[in-house]
Design an enzyme around this catalytic site. Structure first.
Site, short mmCIF file in Angstrom:
data_model
loop_
_atom_site.label_atom_id
_atom_site.label_comp_id
_atom_site.label_asym_id
_atom_site.label_seq_id
_atom_site.Cartn_x
_atom_site.Cartn_y
_atom_site.Cartn_z
N GLU A 171 0.80 -1.23 0.00
CA GLU A 171 0.00 0.00 0.00
C GLU A 171 0.83 1.28 0.00
O GLU A 171 0.63 2.18 0.81
CB GLU A 171 -0.97 -0.02 1.19
CG GLU A 171 -1.92 -1.22 1.14
CD GLU A 171 -2.79 -1.37 2.37
OE1 GLU A 171 -2.72 -0.50 3.26
OE2 GLU A 171 -3.54 -2.36 2.45
N GLU A 276 -6.47 -10.52 -1.28
CA GLU A 276 -7.25 -10.36 -0.04
C GLU A 276 -8.73 -10.30 -0.38
O GLU A 276 -9.39 -9.28 -0.18
CB GLU A 276 -6.80 -9.10 0.71
CG GLU A 276 -5.32 -9.08 1.04
CD GLU A 276 -4.89 -7.84 1.80
OE1 GLU A 276 -5.76 -7.15 2.40
OE2 GLU A 276 -3.68 -7.54 1.81
#
Length: 390
Positions: A171, A276
């Site tokens: 991220e 995810e």
């Protein structure tokens, strides 16, 4: 009279034959259905891509035996949900805590699974000491690089040859495509990403190395990730794959935009991991669509409408959404290495408490009793009826 008798007998045998053919066809279909009922997710996707799940502490410790049975039966890849994040595995400068991580890796090895480590460098859930000196002031660039190298070398080195892939950087790109101004960025600069990949490669030259992020269907973010990866590649940095976090809602992201990103990332010559995966059925507060763990919103009753069960209409939409995405992954199985659910069952999902605490969500393939939802069989059937990639 004789002619009429033979006509009647002919019709009789036609009826008998038709009945017999119908029975055989039904029996064959029934056998096929029963056969598919016994097929697991990992069986159905064998030769296509790994099907994985994230493990929490109770599962790693063997306390949650029911969920562990599901993991062993249905999945052939695991990722550490929390126990390998730097704040937990490296809480103090000269202290590592490998208790859970060791058990996680041992579980994967014992069950012949593709083991993924998550995550080496992430601005969130990082220990505060990483960035400051004894007086609480920001450390120098050289000090942070040295700390980062020690962390990566120690963790990756401990599991060299055992953990098959690492989410090296997590991220680092914002939704507008720019790099996040995290402490890593502020102190080291943008090349902290390059250094992280280089340190990981040095620690285990055979491990696969991934960049992992959310909102990857966002066109601006897509372009930002592409720019970042191209820079790494131009500098000779090894990057094997991109993790497209699949934190999905019933209406966002647009599946066509998701596919565009998948194709664009694959065009970089790297593997694709759906890293995810979960599908929330709950309303978005203020049209929130990201997956930044620091985001949170005040609990409101209207944001938690399904405390007991899902209405049939929502269940139907949920099933179709999952099926549509798995069909997309099957379509691109030639570049997709792994699809990983972010948890085993609904009751354990982080989505119950994010971005609003105290809600009841239903984002995974197995319910709170560890039973497969109806869509699981539909996904298995789709995989079984889809030819393997060449």
């Amino acid at each position: 009279m004789m002619e009429k008798k033979y006509i009647k007998m002919g019709r009789h045998w036609i009826v008998v034959l038709a009945t017999l053919l119908t029975f055989v066809a039904c029996h064959s279909t029934s056998q096929k259905q029963n056969s598919n009922d016994a097929v697991t997710l990992k069986d159905a996707f064998k030769g296509k891509f790994y099907i994985g799940t994230a493990l929490n502490a109770r599962q790693i410790m063997g306390i949650d035996s029911q969920a562990i049975r599901v993991v062993k039966k249905q999945f052939n890849s695991i990722v550490a949900e929390n126990c390998m994040k730097s704040g937990l595995i490296h809480p103090k400068e000269n202290k590592f805590n490998f208790t859970l991580a060791d058990k996680f890796v041992e579980f994967g090895e014992k069950n012949h699974m593709f083991i993924v480590g998550h995550t080496l460098i992430w601005h969130s859930q990082a220990p505060r000491w990483f960035f400051v000196d004894d007086q609480g002031n920001d450390v120098s660039r050289d000090v942070l690089i040295a700390r980062m190298k020690k962390h990566i070398s120690t963790v990756v080195g401990r599991y060299k040859g055992r953990v098959k892939g690492w989410d090296v950087v997590n991220e680092a790109v914002l939704d507008d495509g720019s790099l996040r101004k995290s402490k890593f960025y502020q102190i080291i600069g943008p090349d902290f990403i390059k250094l992280a990949f280089e340190f990981a490669h040095e620690a285990d030259p055979n491990a696969e190395l991934y960049y992992n992020d959310y909102s990857m269907a966002n066109p601006q973010k897509r372009e930002g990730v592409i720019r970042m990866v191209k820079v790494l590649q131009s500098e000779g940095v090894r990057i094997d794959g991109i993790g497209m976090q699949g934190h999905i809602g019933l209406t966002h992201p647009d599946i066509d935009e998701f596919e565009k990103s998948l194709e664009a990332f694959a065009g970089l010559g790297v593997k694709i991991n759906i890293s995810e995966l979960d599908i929330s059925v709950l309303p978005n507060p203020h049209f929130h669509t990201g997956a930044n763990v620091s985001d949170n919103f005040k609990y409101e009753k209207e944001l938690n409408p399904y405390t007991e069960a899902l209405p049939d209409s929502v269940s139907k939409a949920f099933n179709q959404r999952y099926l549509d995405f798995f069909k997309l992954f099957l379509k691109h199985q030639d570049v997709t290495e792994r699809v990983t659910l972010w948890g085993v069952n609904d009751g354990q999902s982080w989505k119950n408490n994010w971005p609003v605490r105290g809600r009841t969500d239903y984002p995974l393939l197995f319910d709170r009793n560890n039973q497969p939802k109806p869509v699981v069989k539909e996904i298995i059937d789709a995989a079984m009826n889809n030819p393997k990639a060449d």
